[in-house]
Motif scaffolding. Structure first.
Motif, PDB file in Angstrom:
ATOM      1  N   ASN A 153      43.896  25.029  67.892  1.00 43.20           N
ATOM      2  CA  ASN A 153      44.169  25.122  66.456  1.00 43.20           C
ATOM      3  C   ASN A 153      45.406  24.324  66.046  1.00 43.20           C
ATOM      4  O   ASN A 153      46.177  24.750  65.180  1.00 43.20           O
ATOM      5  CB  ASN A 153      44.322  26.589  66.028  1.00 43.20           C
ATOM      6  N   ASN A 154      45.610  23.176  66.686  1.00 43.27           N
ATOM      7  CA  ASN A 154      46.739  22.306  66.362  1.00 43.27           C
ATOM      8  C   ASN A 154      46.200  20.937  65.950  1.00 43.27           C
ATOM      9  O   ASN A 154      46.452  19.922  66.585  1.00 43.27           O
ATOM     10  CB  ASN A 154      47.668  22.185  67.572  1.00 43.27           C
ATOM     11  N   ALA A 155      45.408  20.934  64.877  1.00 42.71           N
ATOM     12  CA  ALA A 155      44.741  19.713  64.435  1.00 42.71           C
ATOM     13  C   ALA A 155      45.721  18.654  63.955  1.00 42.71           C
ATOM     14  O   ALA A 155      45.456  17.457  64.062  1.00 42.71           O
ATOM     15  CB  ALA A 155      43.736  20.035  63.330  1.00 42.71           C
ATOM     16  N   ASP A 156      46.875  19.081  63.398  1.00 38.84           N
ATOM     17  CA  ASP A 156      47.872  18.112  62.922  1.00 38.84           C
ATOM     18  C   ASP A 156      48.314  17.192  64.052  1.00 38.84           C
ATOM     19  O   ASP A 156      48.442  15.974  63.876  1.00 38.84           O
ATOM     20  CB  ASP A 156      49.097  18.839  62.357  1.00 38.84           C
ATOM     21  N   LEU A 157      48.577  17.794  65.221  1.00 35.34           N
ATOM     22  CA  LEU A 157      49.000  16.993  66.374  1.00 35.34           C
ATOM     23  C   LEU A 157      47.884  16.048  66.796  1.00 35.34           C
ATOM     24  O   LEU A 157      48.125  14.889  67.124  1.00 35.34           O
ATOM     25  CB  LEU A 157      49.399  17.914  67.528  1.00 35.34           C
ATOM     26  N   ALA A 158      46.628  16.546  66.772  1.00 39.21           N
ATOM     27  CA  ALA A 158      45.482  15.724  67.184  1.00 39.21           C
ATOM     28  C   ALA A 158      45.292  14.526  66.265  1.00 39.21           C
ATOM     29  O   ALA A 158      45.138  13.382  66.719  1.00 39.21           O
ATOM     30  CB  ALA A 158      44.213  16.585  67.209  1.00 39.21           C
ATOM     31  N   ILE A 159      45.298  14.768  64.951  1.00 36.73           N
ATOM     32  CA  ILE A 159      45.093  13.687  63.995  1.00 36.73           C
ATOM     33  C   ILE A 159      46.280  12.725  64.008  1.00 36.73           C
ATOM     34  O   ILE A 159      46.116  11.503  63.913  1.00 36.73           O
ATOM     35  CB  ILE A 159      44.867  14.257  62.580  1.00 36.73           C
ATOM     36  N   GLY A 160      47.492  13.268  64.144  1.00 35.58           N
ATOM     37  CA  GLY A 160      48.684  12.421  64.245  1.00 35.58           C
ATOM     38  C   GLY A 160      48.612  11.520  65.458  1.00 35.58           C
ATOM     39  O   GLY A 160      48.993  10.345  65.406  1.00 35.58           O
ATOM     40  N   ASN A 161      48.105  12.062  66.576  1.00 33.53           N
ATOM     41  CA  ASN A 161      47.947  11.276  67.800  1.00 33.53           C
ATOM     42  C   ASN A 161      46.994  10.108  67.576  1.00 33.53           C
ATOM     43  O   ASN A 161      47.244   8.986  68.023  1.00 33.53           O
ATOM     44  CB  ASN A 161      47.429  12.189  68.917  1.00 33.53           C
ATOM     45  N   ILE A 162      45.891  10.354  66.875  1.00 35.54           N
ATOM     46  CA  ILE A 162      44.882   9.310  66.650  1.00 35.54           C
ATOM     47  C   ILE A 162      45.435   8.200  65.760  1.00 35.54           C
ATOM     48  O   ILE A 162      45.333   7.014  66.086  1.00 35.54           O
ATOM     49  CB  ILE A 162      43.613   9.925  66.025  1.00 35.54           C
ATOM     50  N   ILE A 163      46.025   8.571  64.612  1.00 37.28           N
ATOM     51  CA  ILE A 163      46.572   7.564  63.698  1.00 37.28           C
ATOM     52  C   ILE A 163      47.716   6.802  64.368  1.00 37.28           C
ATOM     53  O   ILE A 163      47.782   5.571  64.320  1.00 37.28           O
ATOM     54  CB  ILE A 163      47.058   8.222  62.393  1.00 37.28           C
ATOM     55  N   GLY A 164      48.618   7.537  65.023  1.00 38.11           N
ATOM     56  CA  GLY A 164      49.752   6.901  65.694  1.00 38.11           C
ATOM     57  C   GLY A 164      49.318   5.980  66.811  1.00 38.11           C
ATOM     58  O   GLY A 164      49.890   4.900  67.005  1.00 38.11           O
ATOM     59  N   SER A 165      48.292   6.379  67.562  1.00 37.56           N
ATOM     60  CA  SER A 165      47.801   5.546  68.665  1.00 37.56           C
ATOM     61  C   SER A 165      47.211   4.239  68.155  1.00 37.56           C
ATOM     62  O   SER A 165      47.415   3.171  68.742  1.00 37.56           O
ATOM     63  CB  SER A 165      46.745   6.311  69.471  1.00 37.56           C
ATOM     64  N   ASN A 166      46.476   4.311  67.043  1.00 39.59           N
ATOM     65  CA  ASN A 166      45.899   3.092  66.481  1.00 39.59           C
ATOM     66  C   ASN A 166      46.983   2.141  65.983  1.00 39.59           C
ATOM     67  O   ASN A 166      46.892   0.920  66.168  1.00 39.59           O
ATOM     68  CB  ASN A 166      44.933   3.437  65.346  1.00 39.59           C
ATOM     69  N   VAL A 167      48.019   2.706  65.350  1.00 43.56           N
ATOM     70  CA  VAL A 167      49.142   1.865  64.903  1.00 43.56           C
ATOM     71  C   VAL A 167      49.828   1.240  66.118  1.00 43.56           C
ATOM     72  O   VAL A 167      50.121   0.034  66.133  1.00 43.56           O
ATOM     73  CB  VAL A 167      50.163   2.690  64.088  1.00 43.56           C
ATOM     74  N   ALA A 168      50.070   2.042  67.154  1.00 40.42           N
ATOM     75  CA  ALA A 168      50.734   1.548  68.365  1.00 40.42           C
ATOM     76  C   ALA A 168      49.890   0.483  69.063  1.00 40.42           C
ATOM     77  O   ALA A 168      50.429  -0.494  69.597  1.00 40.42           O
ATOM     78  CB  ALA A 168      51.012   2.705  69.326  1.00 40.42           C
ATOM     79  N   ASN A 169      48.563   0.652  69.066  1.00 41.83           N
ATOM     80  CA  ASN A 169      47.690  -0.316  69.725  1.00 41.83           C
ATOM     81  C   ASN A 169      47.790  -1.694  69.077  1.00 41.83           C
ATOM     82  O   ASN A 169      47.881  -2.719  69.758  1.00 41.83           O
ATOM     83  CB  ASN A 169      46.237   0.165  69.700  1.00 41.83           C
TER      84      ASN A 169
END
Length: 305
Positions: free
Chosen positions: A225-241
């Motif tokens: 139930n920590n979707a904020d961390l999950a979605i933040g990880n996805i957006i941040g990873s794409n920016v980092a990539n």
């Protein structure tokens, strides 16, 4: 033997993800940092290490196609597979943060910059430096937009100690990165035994392998139930990539990019990024959105094989 290594490496990814999530939550609590910001920075940069390792190695060896294909493929997998899986497994997603107003543009902006930079057919050292500066702007934005969230009472009772937290965090990243590395090698050997082309391996198999950390961490976060961390990880990873991975790879060596030849794959990465914007705009954080993203992934794979 390769199948056995693949299974073991997946286990390492899962255990490593547990360490990272737990310690990141402790850091967020201790410094009153939102789970989204932790996911978009610390965890995103950590889970992007496999992409960086693969793309830098490819750049050094003069295989620019693999370096670029890895980032494009990872973007597609991160949004369609990882985010789709998060929507499917999470019981309820109601982010405290306004993702559309504050963050959705960051899922689309880097790929637009990439397309503009690649019009001349290559990414050079100047482009690489601009990408790094863009990552710096993203980090400054995240720090400025941080908001304090509700405190997890159980986690708050645990005593915070940097040495222990940092040690467990490093162990977690080692497990995740090493697990992804072995998963890529073993999966690549399995693919080659079936006569799959190097381009397909680079775009899909390597990209899928380097997206395994994001997939593992995001799914486990969603289940907790920590979707904020999950979605933040996805957006941040794409920016980092796009910024760190392609930026450093372009600084190491010029990367040739054929936009017309790879139009379909680049367009697919743009479309799934646009879908993320539309999902956040309409707050479609549900299983229907997850299925839609999975369908898009299926179409991309079907048209590329």
């Amino acid at each position: 033997m390769d199948i056995f290594i693949f299974i073991i490496s997946m286990g390492a990814l899962i255990y490593g993800a547990d360490f990272i999530i737990q310690q990141s939550e402790k850091i967020a609590l201790h410094y009153n940092i939102s789970h989204f910001v932790i996911g978009a920075t610390l965890i995103a940069l950590g889970t992007s290490l496999p992409e960086m390792a693969v793309s830098m190695s490819a750049s050094i060896k003069g295989s620019g196609d693999i370096a670029v294909a890895n980032v494009i493929g990872s973007t597609i997998f991160n949004i369609s597979l990882v985010l789709g899986a998060v929507f499917l497994v999470a019981k309820k997603i109601s982010p405290d943060r306004d993702l559309f107003a504050k963050d959705s543009a960051w899922s689309l902006f880097p790929i637009l910059v990439f397309i503009l930079m690649a019009i001349d057919g290559k990414l050079n050292i100047i482009d690489g430096i601009l990408f790094i500066l863009l990552m710096g702007a993203y980090l400054i934005f995240l720090i400025g937009s941080n908001q304090v969230e509700e405190i997890d009472e159980e986690l708050a009772k645990e005593k915070f100690a940097w040495p222990k937290t940092l040690t467990l965090l490093i162990i977690g990243f080692i497990f995740v990165v090493a697990g992804a590395d072995f998963a890529i090698d073993s999966a690549g050997n399995i693919a080659r035994s079936f006569g799959i082309s190097e381009w397909v391996i680079g775009l899909f198999l390597v990209a899928f392998g380097t997206s395994l950390p994001e997939l593992t961490i995001s799914i486990k976060s969603a289940m907790n139930n920590n979707a904020d961390l999950a979605i933040g990880n996805i957006i941040g990873s794409n920016v980092a990539n796009f910024t760190m991975v392609l930026g450093i790879s372009a600084i190491v060596n010029d990367l040739n990019v054929d936009l017309s030849k790879n139009f379909f794959d680049i367009a697919a990465a743009f479309i799934v990024s646009l879908m993320l914007v539309l999902i956040t705009a309409n707050k479609l954080y549900n299983k229907s959105a997850g299925i839609a993203l999975m369908v898009v992934l299926g179409l991309v794979i079907q048209n590329s094989l």
